[in-house]
Scaffold this active site. Structure first.
Site, PDB file in Angstrom:
ATOM      1  N   CYS A  30       0.845  -1.208   0.000  1.00  0.00           N
ATOM      2  CA  CYS A  30       0.000   0.000   0.000  1.00  0.00           C
ATOM      3  C   CYS A  30       0.879   1.256   0.000  1.00  0.00           C
ATOM      4  O   CYS A  30       1.552   1.546   0.988  1.00  0.00           O
ATOM      5  CB  CYS A  30      -0.906  -0.046   1.231  1.00  0.00           C
ATOM      6  N   CYS A  33       0.123   3.763   2.728  1.00  0.00           N
ATOM      7  CA  CYS A  33       0.567   3.211   4.023  1.00  0.00           C
ATOM      8  C   CYS A  33       2.057   3.483   4.221  1.00  0.00           C
ATOM      9  O   CYS A  33       2.492   3.867   5.311  1.00  0.00           O
ATOM     10  CB  CYS A  33       0.317   1.711   4.094  1.00  0.00           C
TER      11      CYS A  33
END
Length: 102
Positions: A30, A33
């Site tokens: 991600c 993230c």
């Protein structure tokens, strides 16, 4: 430094914990993230009143599902084992802390 959580230690470190625990629900693939990771690390280094943890949702899908994590990054603040606040998506540190009431 953030504490790494697993499905096996989540209950002990979060649900049974006293005080404030910040959990970053994330995954290595991600992009947002990974962009949020330095902010999470800063909060862990600066705040002694909050235990900061990370949970890889790929490795603990059951925990993510139990807490209704549909998008990542999701950051959840727990107080005495109960969800107190939640932020979804990439936010600058000041807005993240404000969203979580910290």
């Amino acid at each position: 430094m953030e504490k790494e959580l697993t499905a096996q230690n989540f209950a002990q470190n979060v649900e049974q914990a006293k005080g404030a625990v910040l959990v970053d629900f994330w995954a290595p693939w991600c992009g947002p993230c990974r962009m949020l990771a330095p902010t999470i690390r800063q909060i862990a280094d600066e705040r002694t009143d909050v235990t900061v943890c990370k949970l890889n949702v790929d490795e603990a899908q059951d925990v993510a599902a139990r807490y209704g994590v549909m998008s990542i990054p999701t950051v959840v603040l727990f107080r005495d084992g109960k969800e107190a606040a939640r932020s979804v998506g990439l936010l600058p540190k000041d807005r993240l802390l404000a969203a979580l009431g910290l």
